[in-house]
Write a protein that holds these residues in place. Structure first.
Motif, PDB file in Angstrom:
ATOM      1  N   ILE A 106       0.958  -1.066   0.010  1.00  0.00           N
ATOM      2  CA  ILE A 106       0.098  -0.055  -0.122  1.00  0.00           C
ATOM      3  C   ILE A 106       0.908   1.103   0.044  1.00  0.00           C
ATOM      4  N   GLY A 107       0.109   2.532  -0.235  1.00  0.00           N
ATOM      5  CA  GLY A 107       0.825   3.581  -0.141  1.00  0.00           C
ATOM      6  C   GLY A 107       0.018   4.345   0.835  1.00  0.00           C
ATOM      7  N   ASN A 108       0.773   5.671   1.153  1.00  0.00           N
ATOM      8  CA  ASN A 108       0.084   6.717   1.970  1.00  0.00           C
ATOM      9  C   ASN A 108       0.035   7.895   1.322  1.00  0.00           C
ATOM     10  N   ALA A 109       1.243   8.515   0.742  1.00  0.00           N
ATOM     11  CA  ALA A 109       1.267   9.808   0.075  1.00  0.00           C
ATOM     12  C   ALA A 109       0.595   9.822  -1.033  1.00  0.00           C
ATOM     13  N   THR A 110       0.771   8.571  -1.784  1.00  0.00           N
ATOM     14  CA  THR A 110      -0.216   8.451  -2.902  1.00  0.00           C
ATOM     15  C   THR A 110      -0.633   7.236  -2.785  1.00  0.00           C
ATOM     16  N   ALA A 111      -1.322   6.515  -3.785  1.00  0.00           N
ATOM     17  CA  ALA A 111      -1.990   5.128  -3.789  1.00  0.00           C
ATOM     18  C   ALA A 111      -0.932   4.233  -3.822  1.00  0.00           C
ATOM     19  N   SER A 112       0.392   4.403  -4.289  1.00  0.00           N
ATOM     20  CA  SER A 112       1.441   3.783  -4.571  1.00  0.00           C
ATOM     21  C   SER A 112       2.633   3.962  -3.736  1.00  0.00           C
ATOM     22  N   ALA A 113       2.736   5.132  -3.111  1.00  0.00           N
ATOM     23  CA  ALA A 113       4.061   5.597  -2.658  1.00  0.00           C
ATOM     24  C   ALA A 113       3.799   5.812  -0.986  1.00  0.00           C
ATOM     25  N   GLU A 114       4.831   5.451  -0.286  1.00  0.00           N
ATOM     26  CA  GLU A 114       4.770   5.941   1.008  1.00  0.00           C
ATOM     27  C   GLU A 114       5.648   7.070   1.236  1.00  0.00           C
ATOM     28  N   PHE A 115       5.180   7.788   2.291  1.00  0.00           N
ATOM     29  CA  PHE A 115       5.584   9.402   2.514  1.00  0.00           C
ATOM     30  C   PHE A 115       7.118   9.462   2.286  1.00  0.00           C
ATOM     31  N   THR A 118       8.900 -10.214  11.347  1.00  0.00           N
ATOM     32  CA  THR A 118       9.040 -11.181  10.195  1.00  0.00           C
ATOM     33  C   THR A 118       9.495 -10.552   8.957  1.00  0.00           C
ATOM     34  N   THR A 119      10.277 -11.089   8.336  1.00  0.00           N
ATOM     35  CA  THR A 119      10.856 -10.514   7.227  1.00  0.00           C
ATOM     36  C   THR A 119      11.061 -11.623   5.863  1.00  0.00           C
ATOM     37  N   SER A 120      11.195 -10.644   5.029  1.00  0.00           N
ATOM     38  CA  SER A 120      11.459 -11.865   3.790  1.00  0.00           C
ATOM     39  C   SER A 120      12.395 -11.104   2.819  1.00  0.00           C
ATOM     40  N   PRO A 121      13.528 -11.870   2.274  1.00  0.00           N
ATOM     41  CA  PRO A 121      14.469 -11.378   1.281  1.00  0.00           C
ATOM     42  C   PRO A 121      13.978 -11.060   0.042  1.00  0.00           C
ATOM     43  N   SER A 122      14.099  -9.992  -0.510  1.00  0.00           N
ATOM     44  CA  SER A 122      13.553  -9.627  -1.748  1.00  0.00           C
ATOM     45  C   SER A 122      14.359  -8.477  -2.556  1.00  0.00           C
ATOM     46  N   PRO A 123      14.477  -8.752  -3.903  1.00  0.00           N
ATOM     47  CA  PRO A 123      15.201  -7.671  -4.530  1.00  0.00           C
ATOM     48  C   PRO A 123      14.086  -6.572  -4.456  1.00  0.00           C
ATOM     49  N   LEU A 124      14.911  -5.380  -4.421  1.00  0.00           N
ATOM     50  CA  LEU A 124      13.914  -4.089  -4.109  1.00  0.00           C
ATOM     51  C   LEU A 124      14.470  -2.731  -5.022  1.00  0.00           C
ATOM     52  N   ARG A 125      13.477  -2.359  -5.691  1.00  0.00           N
ATOM     53  CA  ARG A 125      13.872  -0.960  -6.642  1.00  0.00           C
ATOM     54  C   ARG A 125      12.818   0.012  -6.258  1.00  0.00           C
ATOM     55  N   VAL A 126      13.295   1.166  -6.355  1.00  0.00           N
ATOM     56  CA  VAL A 126      12.255   2.342  -6.359  1.00  0.00           C
ATOM     57  C   VAL A 126      11.992   2.936  -7.560  1.00  0.00           C
ATOM     58  N   GLU A 127      10.703   3.097  -7.768  1.00  0.00           N
ATOM     59  CA  GLU A 127      10.289   3.719  -9.135  1.00  0.00           C
ATOM     60  C   GLU A 127      10.458   5.169  -9.260  1.00  0.00           C
ATOM     61  N   LEU A 128      11.053   5.854 -10.193  1.00  0.00           N
ATOM     62  CA  LEU A 128      11.447   7.154 -10.259  1.00  0.00           C
ATOM     63  C   LEU A 128      10.603   7.967 -11.186  1.00  0.00           C
ATOM     64  N   SER A 129      10.003   7.426 -12.055  1.00  0.00           N
ATOM     65  CA  SER A 129       9.304   8.105 -13.066  1.00  0.00           C
ATOM     66  C   SER A 129       7.941   7.965 -13.545  1.00  0.00           C
ATOM     67  N   GLY A 130       7.292   7.165 -12.938  1.00  0.00           N
ATOM     68  CA  GLY A 130       5.809   6.642 -13.238  1.00  0.00           C
ATOM     69  C   GLY A 130       4.922   7.844 -12.935  1.00  0.00           C
ATOM     70  N   SER A 152       3.159   6.192 -10.044  1.00  0.00           N
ATOM     71  CA  SER A 152       3.873   5.053  -9.100  1.00  0.00           C
ATOM     72  C   SER A 152       5.068   5.805  -8.681  1.00  0.00           C
ATOM     73  N   ARG A 153       5.635   6.965  -8.862  1.00  0.00           N
ATOM     74  CA  ARG A 153       6.653   7.712  -8.571  1.00  0.00           C
ATOM     75  C   ARG A 153       6.830   7.529  -7.093  1.00  0.00           C
ATOM     76  N   GLY A 154       7.762   6.920  -6.635  1.00  0.00           N
ATOM     77  CA  GLY A 154       8.262   6.626  -5.144  1.00  0.00           C
ATOM     78  C   GLY A 154       7.697   5.328  -4.863  1.00  0.00           C
ATOM     79  N   ARG A 155       7.245   4.552  -5.300  1.00  0.00           N
ATOM     80  CA  ARG A 155       6.905   3.181  -4.809  1.00  0.00           C
ATOM     81  C   ARG A 155       8.022   2.205  -4.841  1.00  0.00           C
ATOM     82  N   THR A 156       8.179   1.654  -3.991  1.00  0.00           N
ATOM     83  CA  THR A 156       8.917   0.432  -3.659  1.00  0.00           C
ATOM     84  C   THR A 156       8.701  -0.761  -4.264  1.00  0.00           C
TER      85      THR A 156
END
Length: 316
Positions: A158-167, A254-266, A269-273
């Motif tokens: 989920i997001g909070n600053a936008t529907a996609s991105a955390e603040f 509880t955590t899970s190892p995952s590859p992670l990127r940040v969206e910079l241009s959508g 979706s800008r700022g989405r992990t």
């Protein structure tokens, strides 16, 4: 004791985290660095000094850092934290002066000193990661003093600053992307304490109103009461404070190892992990990007009652 540094944009939930880090007997709070975010940078510094004074920790150095994100204007959140960032509580303000060093210089100095002693420090960013990006690019040798980075930001769902991105990530997505890249290259372990668990460590109003008898406990009570009023509920999450709980008591997360990127241009979706949960044993030949080079421990569940009790027992 675990040596830690907090990087903050002190609003209500950063204050919850600061009280915990400053008072818990198993943490050695070496420094706090400030960045513009929930409120402007000067107010962040004043709020941070004020909370540390309430916690009885005037010994902890506090430094002013980046006022603005790397590429965009700062976006404050007075609708969440009040005009002053501390819920307009009219709390007595600290008269202490911040450290003369820039936050990046303070981070560098504390980490290099630790490395020289054979120590490793856990860095806990609870804000836009502008200071951390500048640190790792300007002084990569400071990573020798890092045990890990446990950051509050992002989300798998989920997001909070936008529907996609955390603040925090949305405020400076370029900085977050730089931190992921630099930490991966430097071999610094990363844990993301994101929105998927952020709201799950809740203090009831009844529990909060039982706090009192010291400046720390009085402020803790006021913070929860204010957040409860904001959300029109009978309790409130400690928010960023949960990331500090995870450093004190990692078995509660509880955590899970995952590859992670940040969206910079959508556009939406800008700022989405972007948390990649695909099975890498499958055929990914159609993916032109491949897996993200940095793997992060992504928080998926938290023992909310366990962390709530940890916070209550400490701030009281």
């Amino acid at each position: 004791m675990k040596p830690v540094i907090l990087d903050v944009d002190t609003g209500l939930d950063d204050a919850c985290a600061l009280l915990l880090a400053a008072r818990h007997p198993e943490l050695d709070l070496r420094a706090v660095t400030c960045v513009g975010g929930n409120v402007g940078i000067d107010q962040v510094v004043l709020n941070t000094l004020t909370v540390l004074e309430a916690a009885g920790r005037p010994d902890v150095p506090v430094a002013r850092g980046a006022a603005l994100p790397l590429l965009q204007p700062v976006r404050t959140a007075p609708h969440v934290h009040g005009a002053d960032g501390l819920g307009d509580l009219d709390w007595p303000r600290s008269n202490r002066i911040a450290d003369e060093r820039h936050a990046v210089e303070l981070l560098r100095d504390v980490l290099l000193e630790a490395a020289g002693k054979g120590e490793r420090v856990t860095l806990i960013p609870l804000a836009p990661m502008t200071n951390i990006a500048l640190l790792l690019r300007t002084y990569p040798e400071a990573a020798d003093g890092l045990r890990e980075i446990v950051f509050m930001g992002g989300a798998a769902g989920i997001g909070n600053a936008t529907a996609s991105a955390e603040f925090n990530i949305w405020t400076d997505p370029e900085a977050a992307a730089i931190v992921l890249s630099a930490a991966g290259a430097l071999g610094v372990p990363l844990t993301m304490y994101g929105l998927d668990v952020f709201y799950d460590v809740v203090i009831s109003l009844e529990e909060a109103r039982a706090l009192g008898g010291s400046p720390s406990a009085d402020l803790a009570r006021a913070l929860i009461e204010k957040r409860s009023l904001l959300y029109k509920s009978d309790g409130a999450s400690i928010g960023d404070g949960g990331a500090v709980c995870a450093v004190i008591d990692p078995d509660g997360l509880t955590t899970s190892p995952s590859p992670l990127r940040v969206e910079l241009s959508g556009s939406w979706s800008r700022g989405r992990t972007i948390v990649d949960t695909r099975n890498w044993s499958s055929d990914l030949s159609s993916d032109p990007y491949g897996p993200a080079p940095t793997v992060v421990q992504v928080s998926t569940a938290v023992d909310g009652r366990r962390y709530a009790d940890l916070w209550l027992n400490t701030v009281s």
